[in-house]
Scaffold this motif. Structure first.
Motif, mmCIF file in Angstrom:
data_model
loop_
_atom_site.group_PDB
_atom_site.id
_atom_site.type_symbol
_atom_site.label_atom_id
_atom_site.label_comp_id
_atom_site.label_asym_id
_atom_site.label_seq_id
_atom_site.Cartn_x
_atom_site.Cartn_y
_atom_site.Cartn_z
ATOM 1 N N MET A 54 0.847 -1.200 0.000
ATOM 2 C CA MET A 54 0.000 0.000 0.000
ATOM 3 C C MET A 54 0.887 1.257 0.000
ATOM 4 O O MET A 54 1.748 1.406 0.861
ATOM 5 C CB MET A 54 -0.894 -0.003 1.243
ATOM 6 N N ARG A 55 0.676 2.125 -0.982
ATOM 7 C CA ARG A 55 1.470 3.365 -1.064
ATOM 8 C C ARG A 55 0.765 4.473 -0.276
ATOM 9 O O ARG A 55 -0.454 4.672 -0.415
ATOM 10 C CB ARG A 55 1.616 3.771 -2.525
ATOM 11 N N GLU A 56 1.534 5.204 0.509
ATOM 12 C CA GLU A 56 0.956 6.282 1.309
ATOM 13 C C GLU A 56 1.189 7.638 0.634
ATOM 14 O O GLU A 56 2.302 7.907 0.155
ATOM 15 C CB GLU A 56 1.571 6.292 2.717
ATOM 16 N N ILE A 57 0.161 8.438 0.589
ATOM 17 C CA ILE A 57 0.264 9.809 0.062
ATOM 18 C C ILE A 57 -0.311 10.748 1.119
ATOM 19 O O ILE A 57 -1.470 10.595 1.538
ATOM 20 C CB ILE A 57 -0.491 9.959 -1.277
ATOM 21 N N HIS A 58 0.491 11.688 1.559
ATOM 22 C CA HIS A 58 0.049 12.609 2.611
ATOM 23 C C HIS A 58 -0.858 13.696 2.018
ATOM 24 O O HIS A 58 -0.656 14.128 0.879
ATOM 25 C CB HIS A 58 1.267 13.261 3.279
ATOM 26 N N VAL A 59 -1.822 14.128 2.803
ATOM 27 C CA VAL A 59 -2.757 15.157 2.325
ATOM 28 C C VAL A 59 -2.047 16.457 1.956
ATOM 29 O O VAL A 59 -2.547 17.223 1.127
ATOM 30 C CB VAL A 59 -3.877 15.455 3.352
ATOM 31 N N ASP A 60 -0.888 16.708 2.569
ATOM 32 C CA ASP A 60 -0.165 17.938 2.228
ATOM 33 C C ASP A 60 0.221 17.961 0.749
ATOM 34 O O ASP A 60 0.255 19.033 0.121
ATOM 35 C CB ASP A 60 1.098 18.074 3.091
ATOM 36 N N ASP A 61 0.529 16.775 0.191
ATOM 37 C CA ASP A 61 0.865 16.701 -1.234
ATOM 38 C C ASP A 61 -0.357 17.039 -2.097
ATOM 39 O O ASP A 61 -0.244 17.652 -3.155
ATOM 40 C CB ASP A 61 1.374 15.298 -1.589
#
Length: 279
Positions: A1-8
């Protein structure tokens, strides 16, 4: 599972909405250049030149193409192998829009429909989300002005009306709008699904690049036929008369109930602002 932060996601939204409001896409610029060659009216040709000069000035000065910087329509495709971290997606989208319209000095056009009180930051965004295969997030922004949006409509046709019914409906909407949607326009047509799906299809149809035809040869031919009929209306660039009323027509279609024939028309102005990124 790849994580993407909301800041991005917040940063991407801020950048995309500012970019979209300043830089007209290449396909639209090229379509306007071709429209000058096609337009038979001298006044119409001059109007298109002015539209192109306006787009060039916006790009060089870093200012919005139009004073109506639109509602913040956002389409997001999320890969099913992505985990959004650091907060809620809807919050991230609104925060990105909030920062874009503040830091980009863009007009805030979102208001309470009854009291007409402005929300002050152009939120909440209009957000459409799809879950797709993969581990990427695709964001498409479409800041859309009210002048063209006002001439969109969903109509539940009788199934026997067929293609002629669709064409008649589209031409009614184009003629009803006349100069108000700021032609040369782009027309998105949604056919099938149900009431709400057809409307969404018509909006998605606007995201197809100008000059790209439907994969279905029958629908591709229908798009070209409707485009030709629209350009026979004589409305012309900005309504001054001429042979280029529309730059293109795109159709999106889905199966529907046997008793229904939903059709939606969504019109876009010449300032077709759209940008995308894949994270």
């Amino acid at each position: 599972m790849r994580e993407i932060h909301v800041d991005d996601i917040i940063s991407a939204l801020e950048r995309l909405f500012i970019d979209a409001n300043i830089n007209l896409p290449d396909d639209v610029c090229k379509a306007l250049e071709k429209a000058i060659e096609k337009e038979e009216s001298p006044v119409g040709r001059e109007v298109i030149r002015e539209l192109m000069a306006n787009a060039d000035l916006a790009r060089s000065e870093g200012i919005p193409i139009c004073q109506d910087t639109g509602l913040a329509i956002t389409f997001i495709e999320i890969g099913q192998d992505v985990h959004i971290t650091g907060g809620m997606l809807a919050y991230a989208v609104d925060e990105g829009v909030r920062r874009a319209y503040k830091n980009g000095y863009l007009r805030k056009s979102c208001c309470d429909p009854i009291t007409r009180k402005n929300t002050g930051d152009n939120t909440p965004a209009i957000l459409h989300v799809k879950i797709v295969p993969g581990d990427r997030v695709k964001i498409v922004v479409l800041p859309k002005g009210g002048g063209s949006e006002n001439y969109g409509e969903v109509r539940m046709l009788v199934p026997s009306e067929g293609k002629e019914g669709v064409k008649s409906f589209v031409l009614q909407m184009v003629n009803k709008g006349g100069p108000n949607p700021c032609p040369p326009i782009i027309v998105g047509i949604g056919i099938g699904g149900n009431f709400e799906t057809s409307a969404l299809l018509s909006k998605e149809a606007l995201m197809v690049p100008i000059g790209v035809r439907n994969d279905d040869p029958s629908l591709a031919s229908f798009e070209a036929e409707i485009l030709e009929e629209i350009n026979k209306t004589g409305i012309g660039p900005q309504g001054y008369g001429g042979t280029v009323t529309a730059l293109d027509v795109h159709i999106k279609m889905l199966p529907c109930h046997i008793a229904s024939f939903p059709v939606a028309v969504n019109i876009q102005c010449h300032a077709h602002r759209i940008k995308e990124v894949v994270i």
